[in-house]
Each structure stands twice: as structure tokens, then as C-alpha cells.
Design a protein around this motif. Structure first.
Motif, PDB file in Angstrom:
ATOM      1  N   PHE A 226       2.785  15.133   5.554  1.00 34.96           N
ATOM      2  CA  PHE A 226       2.968  13.827   6.049  1.00 34.96           C
ATOM      3  C   PHE A 226       2.018  13.679   7.383  1.00 34.96           C
ATOM      4  O   PHE A 226       2.249  14.708   8.254  1.00 34.96           O
ATOM      5  CB  PHE A 226       4.168  13.154   6.555  1.00 34.96           C
ATOM      6  CG  PHE A 226       5.297  13.079   5.159  1.00 34.96           C
ATOM      7  CD1 PHE A 226       4.943  11.895   4.376  1.00 34.96           C
ATOM      8  CD2 PHE A 226       6.272  13.802   4.973  1.00 34.96           C
ATOM      9  CE1 PHE A 226       5.540  11.838   3.157  1.00 34.96           C
ATOM     10  CE2 PHE A 226       6.793  13.872   3.967  1.00 34.96           C
ATOM     11  CZ  PHE A 226       6.539  12.577   2.864  1.00 34.96           C
ATOM     12  N   SER A 227       1.101  12.792   7.452  1.00 38.96           N
ATOM     13  CA  SER A 227       0.386  12.460   8.644  1.00 38.96           C
ATOM     14  C   SER A 227       0.687  11.443   9.470  1.00 38.96           C
ATOM     15  O   SER A 227       1.515  10.782   9.095  1.00 38.96           O
ATOM     16  CB  SER A 227      -1.149  12.035   8.093  1.00 38.96           C
ATOM     17  OG  SER A 227      -0.866  10.726   7.251  1.00 38.96           O
TER      18      SER A 227
ATOM     19  N   SER B 196       6.162   5.904  -5.141  1.00 39.59           N
ATOM     20  CA  SER B 196       5.254   6.974  -4.323  1.00 39.59           C
ATOM     21  C   SER B 196       4.305   7.682  -5.542  1.00 39.59           C
ATOM     22  O   SER B 196       2.978   8.235  -4.868  1.00 39.59           O
ATOM     23  CB  SER B 196       5.776   7.805  -3.517  1.00 39.59           C
ATOM     24  OG  SER B 196       6.641   8.739  -4.335  1.00 39.59           O
TER      25      SER B 196
ATOM     26  N   MET C 286       1.789   8.170  11.369  1.00 38.85           N
ATOM     27  CA  MET C 286       1.901   6.752  10.781  1.00 38.85           C
ATOM     28  C   MET C 286       1.992   5.975  12.013  1.00 38.85           C
ATOM     29  O   MET C 286       1.905   4.723  12.033  1.00 38.85           O
ATOM     30  CB  MET C 286       2.867   6.533   9.928  1.00 38.85           C
ATOM     31  CG  MET C 286       2.835   7.315   8.328  1.00 38.85           C
ATOM     32  SD  MET C 286       4.157   6.907   7.342  1.00 38.85           S
ATOM     33  CE  MET C 286       3.887   5.216   7.377  1.00 38.85           C
TER      34      MET C 286
ATOM     35  N   LYS D 270       5.872   4.179   2.157  1.00 41.56           N
ATOM     36  CA  LYS D 270       6.352   5.265   2.616  1.00 41.56           C
ATOM     37  C   LYS D 270       7.226   4.673   3.819  1.00 41.56           C
ATOM     38  O   LYS D 270       8.261   5.295   4.202  1.00 41.56           O
ATOM     39  CB  LYS D 270       5.192   6.277   3.339  1.00 41.56           C
ATOM     40  CG  LYS D 270       4.673   7.147   2.040  1.00 41.56           C
ATOM     41  CD  LYS D 270       3.540   7.816   2.615  1.00 41.56           C
ATOM     42  CE  LYS D 270       2.831   8.751   1.635  1.00 41.56           C
ATOM     43  NZ  LYS D 270       1.748   9.471   2.039  1.00 41.56           N
ATOM     44  N   LYS D 271       6.526   3.630   4.624  1.00 43.70           N
ATOM     45  CA  LYS D 271       7.294   3.176   6.088  1.00 43.70           C
ATOM     46  C   LYS D 271       8.604   2.505   5.368  1.00 43.70           C
ATOM     47  O   LYS D 271       9.902   2.728   6.004  1.00 43.70           O
ATOM     48  CB  LYS D 271       6.258   2.123   6.497  1.00 43.70           C
ATOM     49  CG  LYS D 271       5.022   2.651   7.387  1.00 43.70           C
ATOM     50  CD  LYS D 271       4.401   1.679   7.908  1.00 43.70           C
ATOM     51  CE  LYS D 271       3.175   2.174   8.635  1.00 43.70           C
ATOM     52  NZ  LYS D 271       2.228   0.987   9.423  1.00 43.70           N
TER      53      LYS D 271
ATOM     54  N   SER E 241       0.821  -1.340   0.052  1.00 42.67           N
ATOM     55  CA  SER E 241       0.271   0.015   0.169  1.00 42.67           C
ATOM     56  C   SER E 241       0.727   1.316   0.135  1.00 42.67           C
ATOM     57  O   SER E 241       2.261   1.278   0.155  1.00 42.67           O
ATOM     58  CB  SER E 241      -0.983  -0.049   1.223  1.00 42.67           C
ATOM     59  OG  SER E 241      -0.116   0.193   2.320  1.00 42.67           O
ATOM     60  N   GLU E 242       0.148   2.531  -0.215  1.00 45.25           N
ATOM     61  CA  GLU E 242       0.898   3.745  -0.284  1.00 45.25           C
ATOM     62  C   GLU E 242       1.710   3.851   1.254  1.00 45.25           C
ATOM     63  O   GLU E 242       2.976   4.139   1.199  1.00 45.25           O
ATOM     64  CB  GLU E 242      -0.112   4.689  -0.361  1.00 45.25           C
ATOM     65  CG  GLU E 242       0.681   6.253  -0.706  1.00 45.25           C
ATOM     66  CD  GLU E 242      -0.215   6.994  -0.812  1.00 45.25           C
ATOM     67  OE1 GLU E 242      -0.152   8.494  -0.647  1.00 45.25           O
ATOM     68  OE2 GLU E 242      -1.650   7.110  -1.158  1.00 45.25           O
ATOM     69  N   SER E 243       0.855   3.556   2.140  1.00 41.81           N
ATOM     70  CA  SER E 243       1.475   3.639   3.460  1.00 41.81           C
ATOM     71  C   SER E 243       2.469   2.733   3.673  1.00 41.81           C
ATOM     72  O   SER E 243       3.675   3.009   4.272  1.00 41.81           O
ATOM     73  CB  SER E 243       0.325   3.018   4.605  1.00 41.81           C
ATOM     74  OG  SER E 243       1.046   3.324   5.985  1.00 41.81           O
ATOM     75  N   ASP E 244       2.682   1.529   3.235  1.00 38.79           N
ATOM     76  CA  ASP E 244       3.681   0.493   3.216  1.00 38.79           C
ATOM     77  C   ASP E 244       4.763   1.170   2.397  1.00 38.79           C
ATOM     78  O   ASP E 244       6.102   0.700   2.940  1.00 38.79           O
ATOM     79  CB  ASP E 244       3.178  -0.802   2.828  1.00 38.79           C
ATOM     80  CG  ASP E 244       2.418  -1.491   3.617  1.00 38.79           C
ATOM     81  OD1 ASP E 244       2.060  -1.255   4.688  1.00 38.79           O
ATOM     82  OD2 ASP E 244       1.659  -2.348   3.136  1.00 38.79           O
TER      83      ASP E 244
ATOM     84  N   GLY F 118       3.165  11.480   6.097  1.00 36.11           N
ATOM     85  CA  GLY F 118       1.858  11.047   5.211  1.00 36.11           C
ATOM     86  C   GLY F 118       1.955  12.048   4.010  1.00 36.11           C
ATOM     87  O   GLY F 118       3.077  12.669   3.694  1.00 36.11           O
TER      88      GLY F 118
ATOM     89  N   SER G  98       4.119   5.499  14.102  1.00 31.65           N
ATOM     90  CA  SER G  98       5.499   4.836  14.527  1.00 31.65           C
ATOM     91  C   SER G  98       6.455   5.743  15.066  1.00 31.65           C
ATOM     92  O   SER G  98       7.553   5.076  15.749  1.00 31.65           O
ATOM     93  CB  SER G  98       6.092   4.143  13.266  1.00 31.65           C
ATOM     94  OG  SER G  98       6.441   5.332  12.129  1.00 31.65           O
TER      95      SER G  98
END
Length: 481
Positions: free
Chosen positions: A438-439, A397, A441, A361-362, A356-359, A455, A443
Motif C-alpha cells: 500500500f502506498s 479490487s 493515500m 480502497k478508501k 476509482s481503485e483508490s476510492d 496502496g 489520509s
């Protein structure tokens, strides 16, 4: 003295005395024909026939020798040979009553056997069995062929025990009889013992490499495997195909198909490497087997062996040049090969193609922190890795660039990504870490100057200064160890 013993029905003594007479005079055909008559009375037609043949060598015109030899052939079930001998007698003596009577009887038996064969072929098994039983009463020794026919009628009427007894009886007397081996194989196959059935078929083909019924049974084994495959009983299908391969190792045409079918089973079971081995064997036997070339190419694609897939599809097209499906698959394989030869951005970030997009970025944050030049001073490999990580994130991204990368469109045109030779990857990293978009996450961020969450989007290559970096730069508090 022998004649007197014969008249008294002391046939054993008669035979002994005729044999003594032959020892004293081996040139008399009468001694042989008389001994043949005594042997026939004791139901020993094979030995009697041998005496008739010896008599004819001494006197080719001997009617007694011809008549008794014809009778021996008849009772042994040698109907064609019996017909030939009776014909000789009737040509010499057209009014010979014994020859006429026995010849008519022979024709009746021959007609009945022909009719029994016809009934057997047309599914009239009970009638065929009745005809065989009737004509067998004329003979001292039932021919093996008739026994086989009778056993086949019993087999078709589900009387497996009696059919098996007949087959075993024949094989005890003649291990080289291919028909008996096939009969036994059919019974075992019906009973579900495929391994023993295969062994008997193999033995039948050793005795007669062109035995059609053995080959038909081999085809039946193949069909049974196909049925199991359709029912998705892959373990059973594999077992049947394996046993069928043992039946006739020299049959290249059939075995290539069996290896092909077994490879399809292995693919369904997820055993791709084993499947490739079976496809290799199928193609050794039949190099022009397009279906197997295509299946092997599909399997290579699943194993990400794109170069091998391209080779197989090209070979298939050389054989079937008008096949448009093969052309489409070749185009796809060549594209995947090109894609495989470029940088694997997913692998660089350590994520799957379905991340996913979040994955994404992480993964970038983690990898960039690990390989940042400030943390790996003097490590040129880390610098290269840091640059690749930024390049991977820049592509993955961005939805448009990611789609072009995934589809391979970028392979046919200009580079869809940024030119990292003209961008400072450290500046790129700093912009990522300090982005206001960025929002959280969840972590947390690193100790020091990094924000606590990520984010939002990622600055495009248009936002970077078009300058070539002479090296990586440290940006004060950008990284705190």
C-alpha cells in the motif's frame, strides 16, 4: 283585396289579407301560392317555401306551387332540391319558359360552385373566391356552405380577419355547425391560440363525431408537436400534445399515439415517473402498441425496475416475435434482473459503479474499521456486515473479477468471488492493513497498530488458508479503540 294590394306592391298588406283568406278557407291551394309570392317579394324564401309545400299537399299538380317552391329552394341555396322541383315542372310542362330559364340559371350556378370546390381543393383560392362571389348574386340568402368555402379561400390567402368574421357570423346563428367550428379552430391555430383551437375542434366533434376536417386538424396538432420535438423544444411539444388530447377524448387510436409522443417528451425532460403514467394510458387505449412497450421497458431499466422491464419486453415479443432487437433487450434486462437480485457490492461499500481503485480502497478501509468485530463486540449484524464488506472489496479490487461482476458473466458460471464461508474475514482484514504494497493515500491511519497509508494490490483468494472459521478472532493490536 289581397290581389289588389299585391299589384300595388303593398306586399305586407297582401300577406295580411291572404292570411285572413286562409283562416276563412284552409282548403284553397291558391291562397297559399299567392301568399308565397308576396313573401318572396319581401325576401322571405323560407316562409314562402313552407306555403308552397302546404299548397302541394292540397294540390300535388299545382305548377305555381312547384315553380315558386323551386325558386325558393334556389334562392336559399338548396340547389339539389331546386333541381328536383324544376324537373317536376318541366316533366309536366316541357315548354314552360319560366321554368326553362330559371333551370338554366340553376345549372349555371351549380357548375360554378362545383368549379369553385375544385379550385379550392387545388389551391386556386382567388379564382374560387371570385366564382363564389359571382354565383352569390343570384341568391337572396347565401348558403352556409358557400360562406364556409369563401372563408376558407380567405384563410388560405392570409385574410384572417374577414375569415374570422364569417366564421363568427355563422356560429352566432348556429352553434351546432361543425364546419364553422373547424374553420374558427383553423384560424385560432394559425394565430397560435392552441387552447381555443382545441376547444372548437372538440365542439365540432361533439356535433359530428365523424367530422373529417376536425380529425385532420387534430393530426395537424400532432404534427406540430412532432416538429417541436425534433427542434428539442420539449416544453412546446408537451403543450401541443396536451391540447391535442383534449380535442377528441373518444378517439382511442389517435390519443394512444399522442400519449406515446408526450411520454417521449417527458423522458427527454428526465420526468421518468410521469412518462411511465403516459405510457400506461397509451397502452390502455392500445395494448398492442409495441413501440410504447419497448419505451416503457427502457424507462423501467433507467429506474432500475428490471422485473417490470422484463415483463414489458416479453409482452412486446408476444406481439412481434421476429424482432431481434427486442430479444437482445430482453436478454439484457433479464441479466440486469439477475444482477439486481445478488449482493450489490458497490452499495455495500457505499460507492458508485464508476469509483476509482483508490476510492474503492478508501471505502473498504472506512467501512471495515466501522464494522470490525473488535469494535462491535457481540453485535452479530456487524459481523455479517464486516464479512460482506470484505467480500465486496475482494471482488471490486480485482480488475478481472470486477469486470466479470459488472458484466454479469459471473451469473452464468461459478462464483467469481472468494468463498467467504471458508475464509476468516478478520484475517483478510489484517492482511489488507499490514500489506507492504500500500502506498500513501494521504489520509493517515488509525491510532495504534494500523499502518498510516494504503496502496498497491490486494491478496487474492489463493493466498488465504482454505479453512472454515468458527468465528471472528482478535489479533492483539489489530484494532485499538
Amino acid at each position: 283585396m289581397a290581389n289588389e294590394q299585391y299589384k300595388a306592391k303593398n306586399y305586407e298588406n297582401a300577406i295580411r289579407l291572404y292570411s285572413r283568406a286562409i283562416e276563412l278557407d284552409q282548403t284553397s291551394p291558391t291562397f297559399y301560392t299567392n301568399r308565397a309570392a308576396a313573401l318572396m317579394m319581401l325576401k322571405k324564401p323560407k316562409i314562402a317555401l313552407d306555403d308552397c309545400q302546404k299548397a302541394l299537399l292540397l294540390d300535388p299538380t299545382s305548377i305555381k306551387a312547384l315553380l315558386r317552391g323551386a325558386k325558393c329552394n334556389f334562392t336559399l341555396g338548396n340547389l339539389t332540391e331546386a333541381d328536383r322541383w324544376y324537373t317536376k315542372v318541366l316533366n309536366a310542362e316541357p315548354n314552360n319558359k319560366q321554368a326553362i330559364s330559371e333551370y338554366q340559371q340553376l345549372q349555371k350556378v351549380q357548375n360554378s360552385i362545383n368549379q369553385a370546390e375544385f379550385c379550392l381543393q387545388n389551391g386556386q383560392y382567388a379564382f374560387a373566391a371570385s366564382l363564389i362571389n359571382n354565383v352569390s348574386s343570384y341568391l337572396d340568402e347565401i348558403p352556409t356552405k358557400w360562406k364556409i368555402m369563401k372563408a376558407e379561400t380567405l384563410l388560405e390567402q392570409n385574410e384572417y380577419g374577414e375569415a374570422s368574421r364569417i366564421a363568427n357570423e355563422i356560429l352566432r346563428g348556429d352553434q351546432q355547425n361543425p364546419d364553422a367550428h373547424v374553420l374558427r379552430a383553423r384560424i385560432l391555430y394559425i394565430e397560435g391560440d392552441n387552447q381555443k383551437a382545441a376547444a372548437h375542434c372538440q365542439e365540432a366533434l361533439r356535433c359530428d363525431p365523424d367530422h373529417s376536417k376536425a380529425r385532420i386538424l387534430l393530426k395537424s396538432q400532432k404534427n406540430a408537436g412532432n416538429e417541436a420535438f425534433k427542434k428539442e423544444d420539449f416544453n412546446k411539444a408537451y403543450e401541443i400534445y396536451t391540447l391535442a388530447l383534449e380535442i377528441d377524448p373518444e378517439n382511442k387510436n389517435t390519443n394512444s399515439k399522442l400519449y406515446s409522443n408526450r411520454s417521449a417528451v417527458l423522458v427527454k425532460q428526465g420526468k421518468l415517473v410521469e412518462a411511465i403514467k403516459d405510457m400506461d394510458k397509451a397502452l390502455e387505449l392500445d395494448p398492442a402498441f409495441v413501440k410504447v412497450l419497448k419505451r416503457r421497458a427502457d424507462t423501467y431499466m433507467k429506474l432500475e425496475k428490471y422485473s417490470e422491464a422484463v415483463q414489458d419486453l416479453k409482452a412486446a415479443l408476444e406481439i412481434d416475435s421476429t424482432n431481434q432487437e427486442l430479444r437482445r433487450e430482453l436478454h439484457n434486462a433479464e441479466r440486469e434482473l439477475k444482477k439486481a437480485s445478488r449482493k450489490d457490492y458497490y452499495k455495500i461499500l457505499g460507492i458508485s459503479k464508476y469509483a476509482s481503485e483508490s476510492d474503492i480502497k478508501k471505502a473498504y478501509r472506512k467501512a471495515a474499521l466501522q464494522h470490525h468485530p473488535d469494535k462491535n463486540c457481540g453485535d452479530s449484524e456487524a459481523e455479517v456486515k464486516f464479512k460482506e464488506i470484505g467480500e465486496a472489496y475482494a471482488i471490486l479490487s480485482d480488475p478481472v473479477k470486477k469486470q466479470r461482476y459488472d458484466s454479469g458473466v459471473d451469473l452464468d458460471g461459478p462464483n467469481c468471488g472468494m468463498d467467504f464461508d471458508t475464509v476468516d474475514p478478520n484475517l483478510f482484514f489484517q492482511m489488507f492493513m499490514n500489506s507492504d504494497n500500500f502506498s500513501n493515500m494521504g489520509s493517515g491511519g488509525p491510532r495504534g497498530g494500523f499502518p498510516s497509508g494504503f496502496g498497491g494490490g490486494f491478496p487474492s483468494s489463493r493466498e488465504f488458508p482454505r479453512q472454515r472459521s468458527s468465528g471472528y478472532h482478535s489479533y492483539g493490536n489489530t484494532f485499538h479503540s
